[in-house]
Write an enzyme that holds these catalytic residues in place. Structure first.
Site, PDB file in Angstrom:
ATOM      1  N   ASN A  81       0.808  -1.228   0.000  1.00  0.00           N
ATOM      2  CA  ASN A  81       0.000   0.000   0.000  1.00  0.00           C
ATOM      3  C   ASN A  81       0.841   1.278   0.000  1.00  0.00           C
ATOM      4  OD1 ASN A  81       0.939  -0.069   2.594  1.00  0.00           O
ATOM      5  ND2 ASN A  81      -1.057  -0.219   3.582  1.00  0.00           N
ATOM      6  N   GLU A  85       2.178  10.205  -4.398  1.00  0.00           N
ATOM      7  CA  GLU A  85       1.016  10.633  -5.169  1.00  0.00           C
ATOM      8  C   GLU A  85       1.036  12.144  -5.379  1.00  0.00           C
ATOM      9  OE1 GLU A  85      -2.679   8.294  -4.236  1.00  0.00           O
ATOM     10  OE2 GLU A  85      -3.357  10.273  -3.595  1.00  0.00           O
ATOM     11  N   HIS A 207       2.212   6.256  11.767  1.00  0.00           N
ATOM     12  CA  HIS A 207       0.974   5.585  12.165  1.00  0.00           C
ATOM     13  C   HIS A 207       1.169   4.140  12.613  1.00  0.00           C
ATOM     14  CE1 HIS A 207       0.145   5.122   7.576  1.00  0.00           C
ATOM     15  NE2 HIS A 207       0.698   4.014   8.017  1.00  0.00           N
ATOM     16  N   ASN A 208       2.437   3.720  12.753  1.00  0.00           N
ATOM     17  CA  ASN A 208       2.730   2.428  13.387  1.00  0.00           C
ATOM     18  C   ASN A 208       3.903   2.654  14.330  1.00  0.00           C
ATOM     19  OD1 ASN A 208       0.867   0.906  11.737  1.00  0.00           O
ATOM     20  ND2 ASN A 208       2.375   0.913  10.104  1.00  0.00           N
ATOM     21  N   PRO A 256      -4.399   9.012   4.096  1.00  0.00           N
ATOM     22  CA  PRO A 256      -4.445   8.578   2.700  1.00  0.00           C
ATOM     23  C   PRO A 256      -5.668   7.706   2.418  1.00  0.00           C
ATOM     24  CG  PRO A 256      -2.758   7.359   3.917  1.00  0.00           C
ATOM     25  CD  PRO A 256      -3.331   8.378   4.862  1.00  0.00           C
ATOM     26  N   GLY A 257      -6.256   7.920   1.252  1.00  0.00           N
ATOM     27  CA  GLY A 257      -7.341   7.046   0.798  1.00  0.00           C
ATOM     28  C   GLY A 257      -6.815   6.117  -0.276  1.00  0.00           C
ATOM     29  N   MET A 259      -6.172   4.954  -4.332  1.00  0.00           N
ATOM     30  CA  MET A 259      -5.533   5.768  -5.367  1.00  0.00           C
ATOM     31  C   MET A 259      -6.492   6.326  -6.407  1.00  0.00           C
ATOM     32  SD  MET A 259      -3.383   2.960  -7.486  1.00  0.00           S
ATOM     33  CE  MET A 259      -4.056   1.426  -8.042  1.00  0.00           C
ATOM     34  N   HIS A 282      -6.245   6.213  10.483  1.00  0.00           N
ATOM     35  CA  HIS A 282      -5.053   6.347   9.632  1.00  0.00           C
ATOM     36  C   HIS A 282      -5.312   6.125   8.145  1.00  0.00           C
ATOM     37  CE1 HIS A 282      -4.785   2.070   8.972  1.00  0.00           C
ATOM     38  NE2 HIS A 282      -3.574   2.121   8.498  1.00  0.00           N
ATOM     39  N   LYS A 358       3.606   3.564  -7.654  1.00  0.00           N
ATOM     40  CA  LYS A 358       3.477   2.431  -6.732  1.00  0.00           C
ATOM     41  C   LYS A 358       4.665   1.493  -6.920  1.00  0.00           C
ATOM     42  CE  LYS A 358       0.137   1.194  -4.839  1.00  0.00           C
ATOM     43  NZ  LYS A 358      -0.334   1.431  -3.449  1.00  0.00           N
TER      44      LYS A 358
END
Lengths: 359, 94, 140
Positions: A81, A85, A207-208, A256-257, A259, A282, A358
């Site tokens: 993921n 972008e 976020h981790n 992020p959503g 793509m 997140h 990606k």
């Protein structure tokens, strides 16, 4: 951008090769190392979570194998993921906060999602192995072996936190290096000097991560080790850890959503600070497994369909594109609406992708 | 699994057995329906068993299954009697 | 002998069946290669030795696959065949293997997905009546 930022497996830039002492500095210094080496501008670190460097990181606690995995992977996006972008701002929900974040409608933005790569994976693996045994030794009963853990005061915990923080610093440096290459890509494409691209850093979030942070619990200040796994810090206005430009608005939160649709910028709130130890969502979360996404993509000209939506996708492998197709994810707008309505963060801006790279 | 609605966006998994705190999940009715049978909610409960956990074991609206801890999970541990777990961060340290 | 891939949320699992535990470990190595790239694109050009140990058969499989994953991620090594010997002394298990394969060549080996780790989730090695079975989930 696709040419400048290495995306495929084994891909790395020949002009970035780390000697062992340099790698150790990356682990100790994080994003500051990258800027010192010319990957970025001096003010960049001011707008990163923890200033782009977690204190307490100890490179000596990172195993030889993790170092070997990481040596060739700084400045690489990774697969799955992860993405870089190019987007534009489609909507502003809160003018005052957006202005403080430097965001306005139709502005071009770039979002990078990447982490500590193989180095961090190896750190996790090394310490899971240790903790499975440690948990038993300290008599901690666990409903699932993967919850293995050790008391914060134990040597096992201290070593893990020191290595994990070093891995997080590698992640900060990794994103900083790629952000710099993104600026260079824009400068080259526009035929202007990098300094004139005006591409300043809005923010960089983890976020981790597990970190010591101080919260008031039942009227008493307590230092807590906050685990956020697939969750983002969302500090409120006025918090000393929030960079000066955002002191009155709350910390920027990047969500992020998928793509094909949109991503969001939010701001941290007092409610999150009081209810969830300053944490919010997140991302979108998968709806389809990778294999199901691949099956669903059969017979679709995914790249063409993305182009019809106005999104150009460049990827090292088509399998990744199929697994990461928009339908594989839940609608991130649903997730963002909940955290906004629940008061865990404030919706500030919506960003739509126009170019995606990606791994 | 027993889940109580606290308000429009909060759901409580009450403490039971050896859980040390409640589980709290942020979601609307549709998102909670989507994860009701998901092992991620069991994972929220599992995390609530850990020594020194403060407040609650939290799930964010994008919660889904992860290794040990759910993805979209938040847990704060007391410095003195709490623990740290690599599963609470995951492989993708960032 | 069989290799069956299954979906596990965002990740990939494999169920393996083989006549012996050595063969089981061998096909597990091949299954990992086939998750990373098309296994039949990997040729036997070099041989390397490796050795791991663990306190149980399931953990031994995890250590073995983790070692192969490390060699791929750090050094680009792809395994086409693994000849495995397992030595058992009470609870202590040790494995030695000759792994045959070649270094990653991006021209010939299209990468399908990067594997982050071999996980403990659902990890199992079982001896059946006339076969050995294993389940492994990879975090990708």
């Amino acid at each position: 951008m696709y040419k400048h930022v290495p995306t495929g497996v084994g891909a790395h830039r020949r002009d970035l090769k780390l000697s062992r002492p340099e790698l150790m500095r990356v682990l100790a210094e994080g994003a500051a190392w990258a800027i010192k080496e010319g990957f970025g501008w001096r003010g960049d670190v001011d707008n990163l979570e923890e200033g782009g460097c977690i204190r307490g990181a100890d490179p000596e606690q990172v195993s030889e194998r993790a170092l070997e995995r990481g040596a060739g992977q700084l400045g690489t996006l990774g697969s799955g993921n992860h993405f870089a972008e190019i987007q534009y701002v489609t909507e502003i929900y809160d003018e005052r906060i957006a202005e403080a974040f430097g965001l306005f409608v139709d502005q071009i933005t770039v979002m990078i999602h990447s982490g500590s790569r193989g180095l961090g994976h190896q750190v996790c693996e090394d310490h899971l192995r240790v903790m499975v045994q440690a948990a038993a030794r300290y008599g901690i009963e666990l409903p699932d072996r993967q919850l293995c853990c050790a008391p914060l005061s134990s040597p096992e915990a201290k070593r893990y936190l020191a290595a994990m923080s070093a891995a997080a610093n590698f992640a900060f440096a990794n994103r900083q290096v790629m952000a710099h290459w993104v600026r260079e890509s824009f400068a080259a494409a526009l035929g202007i000097p990098v300094e004139r691209t005006g591409m300043s850093v809005v923010y960089d979030v983890c976020h981790n991560i597990a970190k010591f942070e101080t919260f008031t619990v039942e009227g008493r200040d307590r230092r807590l080790c906050v685990h956020r796994k697939g969750a983002t810090r969302a500090y409120p206005p006025g918090h000393p850890a929030t960079p000066a430009p955002y002191r009155e608005t709350g910390q920027p939160v990047l969500i992020p959503g998928d793509m094909g649709r949109y991503s969001y910028v939010l701001a941290g709130t007092q409610r999150a600070y009081e209810q969830t130890f300053g944490s919010t969502c997140h991302g979108a979360g998968r709806r389809l497994s990778r294999a199901a996404a691949k099956r669903a993509s059969r017979g679709h000209a995914l790249l063409r369909e993305m182009e019809d939506r106005g999104v150009v996708v460049m990827a090292a492998g088509m399998a990744t594109v199929a697994e990461e197709m928009p339908d594989a994810y839940k609608d991130v707008a649903d997730v963002v609406r909940v955290v906004h309505e629940a008061g865990l963060s404030t919706r500030v801006a919506q960003l739509r992708p126009i170019g995606v790279i990606k791994g | 699994m027993q889940i109580e609605q606290l308000d429009s966006y909060r759901w409580r998994i009450p403490r039971e057995g050896r859980m040390r705190v409640d589980g709290i999940v942020y979601a609307d009715e549709r998102l909670i329906a989507g994860v009701r049978d998901d092992p991620a909610l069991t994972q929220v409960k599992n995390v609530a068993h850990l020594p020194g956990i403060v407040g609650a074991s939290f799930g964010m609206p994008d919660i889904h299954w992860g290794y040990g801890f759910p993805i979209g999970g938040v847990a704060a541990m007391d410095e003195e009697d709490g623990v740290v777990s690599p599963g609470g961060v995951g492989y993708d340290i960032n | 002998m069989s290799v069956e891939l299954f979906d596990h949320t965002g990740d990939i699992g494999v169920r393996l069946t083989a006549a012996s535990r050595e063969e089981l470990f061998g096909i597990a190595a091949l299954a990992l290669t086939d998750i990373l790239t098309a296994a039949d694109s990997v040729e036997v050009r070099e041989t390397a030795d490796l050795r791991v140990s663990a306190a149980g058969m399931d953990l031994l499989l995890l250590e073995f696959l983790s070692e192969l994953l490390f060699r791929f991620d750090a050094r680009g090594w792809l395994t086409r065949r693994a000849d495995v010997t397992i030595d058992e002394r009470g609870d202590a298990l040790s494995l030695t293997a000759q792994v045959h394969g070649e270094p990653l060549d991006p021209e010939r080996h299209g990468i399908k997905v990067l594997v982050k780790a071999v996980t403990y989730h659902g990890l199992e090695v079982r001896k059946g009546d006339d076969s050995w079975q294993a389940t492994v989930v990879f975090d990708v």
